[in-house]
Design a protein around this motif. Structure first.
Motif, PDB file in Angstrom:
ATOM      1  N   THR A 233       3.849  -4.450 -14.200  1.00  0.00           N
ATOM      2  CA  THR A 233       3.882  -5.305 -13.001  1.00  0.00           C
ATOM      3  C   THR A 233       4.940  -4.808 -12.012  1.00  0.00           C
ATOM      4  O   THR A 233       4.660  -4.636 -10.816  1.00  0.00           O
ATOM      5  N   VAL A 234       6.142  -4.539 -12.576  1.00  0.00           N
ATOM      6  CA  VAL A 234       7.232  -4.062 -11.711  1.00  0.00           C
ATOM      7  C   VAL A 234       6.826  -2.763 -11.044  1.00  0.00           C
ATOM      8  O   VAL A 234       6.997  -2.569  -9.834  1.00  0.00           O
ATOM      9  N   ALA A 235       6.162  -1.860 -11.874  1.00  0.00           N
ATOM     10  CA  ALA A 235       5.738  -0.559 -11.331  1.00  0.00           C
ATOM     11  C   ALA A 235       4.717  -0.758 -10.224  1.00  0.00           C
ATOM     12  O   ALA A 235       4.777  -0.114  -9.157  1.00  0.00           O
ATOM     13  N   ALA A 236       3.750  -1.693 -10.478  1.00  0.00           N
ATOM     14  CA  ALA A 236       2.697  -1.934  -9.484  1.00  0.00           C
ATOM     15  C   ALA A 236       3.286  -2.496  -8.199  1.00  0.00           C
ATOM     16  O   ALA A 236       2.935  -2.053  -7.093  1.00  0.00           O
ATOM     17  N   VAL A 237       4.233  -3.456  -8.373  1.00  0.00           N
ATOM     18  CA  VAL A 237       4.854  -4.069  -7.184  1.00  0.00           C
ATOM     19  C   VAL A 237       5.640  -3.012  -6.416  1.00  0.00           C
ATOM     20  O   VAL A 237       5.522  -2.897  -5.185  1.00  0.00           O
ATOM     21  N   ALA A 238       6.381  -2.186  -7.230  1.00  0.00           N
ATOM     22  CA  ALA A 238       7.184  -1.130  -6.586  1.00  0.00           C
ATOM     23  C   ALA A 238       6.293  -0.171  -5.836  1.00  0.00           C
ATOM     24  O   ALA A 238       6.559   0.179  -4.667  1.00  0.00           O
ATOM     25  N   LEU A 239       5.163   0.224  -6.518  1.00  0.00           N
ATOM     26  CA  LEU A 239       4.225   1.168  -5.880  1.00  0.00           C
ATOM     27  C   LEU A 239       3.653   0.563  -4.604  1.00  0.00           C
ATOM     28  O   LEU A 239       3.552   1.219  -3.550  1.00  0.00           O
ATOM     29  N   ALA A 240       3.274  -0.742  -4.740  1.00  0.00           N
ATOM     30  CA  ALA A 240       2.678  -1.421  -3.585  1.00  0.00           C
ATOM     31  C   ALA A 240       3.673  -1.493  -2.437  1.00  0.00           C
ATOM     32  O   ALA A 240       3.325  -1.234  -1.270  1.00  0.00           O
ATOM     33  N   VAL A 241       4.964  -1.796  -2.787  1.00  0.00           N
ATOM     34  CA  VAL A 241       5.998  -1.903  -1.748  1.00  0.00           C
ATOM     35  C   VAL A 241       6.215  -0.555  -1.096  1.00  0.00           C
ATOM     36  O   VAL A 241       6.248  -0.430   0.149  1.00  0.00           O
ATOM     37  N   VAL A 242       6.298   0.508  -1.993  1.00  0.00           N
ATOM     38  CA  VAL A 242       6.529   1.868  -1.450  1.00  0.00           C
ATOM     39  C   VAL A 242       5.378   2.261  -0.546  1.00  0.00           C
ATOM     40  O   VAL A 242       5.568   2.719   0.594  1.00  0.00           O
ATOM     41  N   ALA A 243       4.114   2.005  -1.068  1.00  0.00           N
ATOM     42  CA  ALA A 243       2.928   2.400  -0.286  1.00  0.00           C
ATOM     43  C   ALA A 243       2.878   1.631   1.017  1.00  0.00           C
ATOM     44  O   ALA A 243       2.628   2.213   2.093  1.00  0.00           O
ATOM     45  N   ALA A 244       3.163   0.327   0.927  1.00  0.00           N
ATOM     46  CA  ALA A 244       3.080  -0.505   2.137  1.00  0.00           C
ATOM     47  C   ALA A 244       4.148  -0.092   3.137  1.00  0.00           C
ATOM     48  O   ALA A 244       3.891  -0.030   4.347  1.00  0.00           O
ATOM     49  N   THR A 245       5.356   0.247   2.618  1.00  0.00           N
ATOM     50  CA  THR A 245       6.447   0.666   3.494  1.00  0.00           C
ATOM     51  C   THR A 245       6.079   1.965   4.184  1.00  0.00           C
ATOM     52  O   THR A 245       6.254   2.121   5.398  1.00  0.00           O
ATOM     53  N   LEU A 246       5.551   2.931   3.326  1.00  0.00           N
ATOM     54  CA  LEU A 246       5.168   4.233   3.899  1.00  0.00           C
ATOM     55  C   LEU A 246       4.091   4.048   4.948  1.00  0.00           C
ATOM     56  O   LEU A 246       4.052   4.749   5.960  1.00  0.00           O
ATOM     57  N   LEU A 247       3.213   3.105   4.687  1.00  0.00           N
ATOM     58  CA  LEU A 247       2.117   2.900   5.637  1.00  0.00           C
ATOM     59  C   LEU A 247       2.544   1.979   6.771  1.00  0.00           C
ATOM     60  O   LEU A 247       1.745   1.658   7.656  1.00  0.00           O
ATOM     61  N   GLY A 248       3.792   1.498   6.724  1.00  0.00           N
ATOM     62  CA  GLY A 248       4.342   0.681   7.797  1.00  0.00           C
ATOM     63  C   GLY A 248       3.842  -0.741   7.798  1.00  0.00           C
ATOM     64  O   GLY A 248       3.795  -1.380   8.855  1.00  0.00           O
ATOM     65  N   ALA A 249       3.506  -1.277   6.600  1.00  0.00           N
ATOM     66  CA  ALA A 249       3.018  -2.666   6.536  1.00  0.00           C
ATOM     67  C   ALA A 249       4.185  -3.646   6.556  1.00  0.00           C
ATOM     68  O   ALA A 249       5.306  -3.294   6.184  1.00  0.00           O
ATOM     69  N   GLY A 250       3.894  -4.888   6.947  1.00  0.00           N
ATOM     70  CA  GLY A 250       4.917  -5.911   6.986  1.00  0.00           C
ATOM     71  C   GLY A 250       5.222  -6.472   5.603  1.00  0.00           C
ATOM     72  O   GLY A 250       4.502  -6.189   4.646  1.00  0.00           O
ATOM     73  N   ALA A 251       6.288  -7.272   5.493  1.00  0.00           N
ATOM     74  CA  ALA A 251       6.706  -7.836   4.180  1.00  0.00           C
ATOM     75  C   ALA A 251       5.632  -8.712   3.572  1.00  0.00           C
ATOM     76  O   ALA A 251       5.385  -8.686   2.355  1.00  0.00           O
ATOM     77  N   THR A 252       4.922  -9.476   4.391  1.00  0.00           N
ATOM     78  CA  THR A 252       3.859 -10.362   3.889  1.00  0.00           C
ATOM     79  C   THR A 252       2.746  -9.558   3.256  1.00  0.00           C
ATOM     80  O   THR A 252       2.244  -9.860   2.171  1.00  0.00           O
ATOM     81  N   THR A 253       2.378  -8.476   3.912  1.00  0.00           N
ATOM     82  CA  THR A 253       1.300  -7.621   3.391  1.00  0.00           C
ATOM     83  C   THR A 253       1.713  -7.017   2.063  1.00  0.00           C
ATOM     84  O   THR A 253       0.925  -6.974   1.100  1.00  0.00           O
ATOM     85  N   VAL A 254       3.019  -6.556   2.045  1.00  0.00           N
ATOM     86  CA  VAL A 254       3.509  -5.955   0.785  1.00  0.00           C
ATOM     87  C   VAL A 254       3.409  -6.958  -0.357  1.00  0.00           C
ATOM     88  O   VAL A 254       2.921  -6.648  -1.445  1.00  0.00           O
ATOM     89  N   LEU A 255       3.839  -8.194  -0.112  1.00  0.00           N
ATOM     90  CA  LEU A 255       3.793  -9.227  -1.168  1.00  0.00           C
ATOM     91  C   LEU A 255       2.364  -9.535  -1.584  1.00  0.00           C
ATOM     92  O   LEU A 255       2.047  -9.702  -2.776  1.00  0.00           O
ATOM     93  N   LEU A 256       1.477  -9.563  -0.577  1.00  0.00           N
ATOM     94  CA  LEU A 256       0.062  -9.853  -0.867  1.00  0.00           C
ATOM     95  C   LEU A 256      -0.542  -8.786  -1.763  1.00  0.00           C
ATOM     96  O   LEU A 256      -1.224  -9.071  -2.758  1.00  0.00           O
ATOM     97  N   VAL A 257      -0.221  -7.517  -1.413  1.00  0.00           N
ATOM     98  CA  VAL A 257      -0.742  -6.386  -2.224  1.00  0.00           C
ATOM     99  C   VAL A 257      -0.209  -6.491  -3.653  1.00  0.00           C
ATOM    100  O   VAL A 257      -0.942  -6.318  -4.633  1.00  0.00           O
ATOM    101  N   ALA A 258       1.112  -6.812  -3.741  1.00  0.00           N
ATOM    102  CA  ALA A 258       1.710  -6.932  -5.087  1.00  0.00           C
ATOM    103  C   ALA A 258       1.033  -8.038  -5.886  1.00  0.00           C
ATOM    104  O   ALA A 258       0.715  -7.878  -7.065  1.00  0.00           O
TER     105      ALA A 258
END
Ligand code: SAM
Length: 362
Positions: free
Chosen positions: A42-67
């Motif tokens: 879970t931590v890895a998935a959230v981290a990956l999602a956060v990293v991917a979302a950050t790299l793709l320039g997504a907002g915090a809400t999107t990152v949380l949603l993806v996680a």
């Protein structure tokens, strides 16, 4: 891997092995997160999602949603796997139960067959027993057996009664050989003893020695009768045996068994072997004659010569006792004697082997 190993050391839902309990594997998201492997993923998935979302320039809400979506997907995957394990275990248990049911049904069938076989055998036995019971021949045998039992019980009782009488009338100090069978029975011995007591014969002659010789001599002694017993015995060994018995009881001076081999006598219509003449030539005035020999095996109507040969040696009031009158041979002999000597009378006694007392009238 067995379902049991799957959940070992974890707090998550498990499917236990055969004999244990089954629990549904649909764990909650919370319990899923407690597991270390799931937590790491879970931590890895959230981290990956956060990293991917950050790299793709997504907002915090999107990152949380993806996680969150990642977490839900993981929970669904885990739940699916647990369900497969439970299904596997269920199928295995159902297979075992099916096997067990088949085995029990088979056993039940076998038991039923055995019961049917036993019922058939019982029916057959019952029918056979009924057939035998209803068979007239078996009924006749049953009736005959009942008569035999009643008759034999009566005989036995009377023999015991006679024995008690004998032993109360006569003092006996030594061993007495068995009575009945080849030897005289207690009932005829009681008849003889009573004749000795009442008629006080001076000379008793016996055809066939044994226990009767003993009781007659004991009776002479007991009742103070001035008499003696001479027993004619064709068999030397039996003569010796009887003399030994008389000596044991201290009555040799009152009785003797004389060895008298059988010799042929010509009696007109009836020639037969009988006790040799020299054994009885000196006997006279016989008061009591007991005819209990020679054995029937020596000749037909083997006892017949007794009366023709000793008739003129009988005392006037002599009693002739014939034993074994239940036998045809002895009945025929008596018939012949009654024809030969018209003055002869017969008194029958219903004893075990039958006996008759014959006397010459006048
Ligand atoms: C009927 S028995 C006489 C029995 C005798 N009056 C008694 O009271 O013992 C006639 C003859 O059978 C023979 N005898 C006796 N006992 C026997 C036995 N157990 N087996 C074969 N013969 C026997 C003897 O020779 C006897 O004289």
């Amino acid at each position: 891997m067995p379902a049991t190993d799957e959940g070992r050391g974890t707090a998550g839902p498990t499917a236990t092995s055969h004999g244990g309990t089954l629990r549904p594997a649909f764990g909650s998201l919370g319990s899923l997160l407690v597991r270390r492997d799931v937590a790491v993923a879970t931590v890895a998935a959230v981290a990956l999602a956060v990293v991917a979302a950050t790299l793709l320039g997504a907002g915090a809400t999107t990152v949380l949603l993806v996680a969150a979506i990642g977490l839900v997907l993981l929970a669904a995957l885990h739940s699916h796997r647990q369900n497969r394990l439970v299904m596997y275990e269920l199928r295995r248990r159902v297979g075992q139960l099916d096997h067990e049911v088949t085995r029990l049904v088979g056993r039940f069938d076998t038991t039923e067959q055995q019961h049917e076989q036993i019922r058939a055998e019982v029916r057959h036995t019952t029918e056979t027993v009924e057939a035998i019971t209803l068979d007239p021949a078996v009924e006749r045998v049953n009736e005959y057996m009942k008569r035999v039992v009643v008759r034999e019980t009566g005989h036995t009782y009377r023999e015991v009664e006679s024995l008690l009488n004998l032993y109360s009338m006569i003092t006996v100090e030594g061993r007495v050989p068995p009575m009945r069978g080849w030897a005289a029975s207690p009932d005829v011995l009681l008849l003889l003893v009573d004749l000795v007591r009442t008629e006080r014969p001076g000379l008793i002659v016996e055809c066939g020695s044994g226990v009767s010789t003993l009781w007659c001599s004991l009776a002479l002694r007991q009742f103070g009768v001035d008499g003696r017993v001479v027993s004619l015995e064709h068999d030397e060994a039996y003569a010796r045996q009887t003399n030994k018995l008389l000596a044991e009881h201290g009555v040799s001076h009152l009785a003797e068994a004389r060895h008298a081999p059988l010799e042929e006598f010509d009696l007109g219509d009836h020639s037969a072997p009988w006790y040799s003449r020299r054994a009885w030539a000196d006997l006279d005035r016989i008061g009591l004659l007991f005819v209990d020999g020679p054995p029937g095996t020596t000749a037909g109507q083997a006892r017949y010569p007794a009366l023709p040969l000793l008739a003129d040696r009988l005392a006037a009031n002599a009693a002739v006792v014939m034993d074994d009158t239940v036998r045809r041979d002895e009945q025929d002999i008596i018939k012949q004697w009654l024809t030969d000597v018209p003055t002869l009378t017969e008194e029958r006694f219903k004893l075990e082997k039958g006996a008759s007392v014959l006397r010459a009238a006048g």
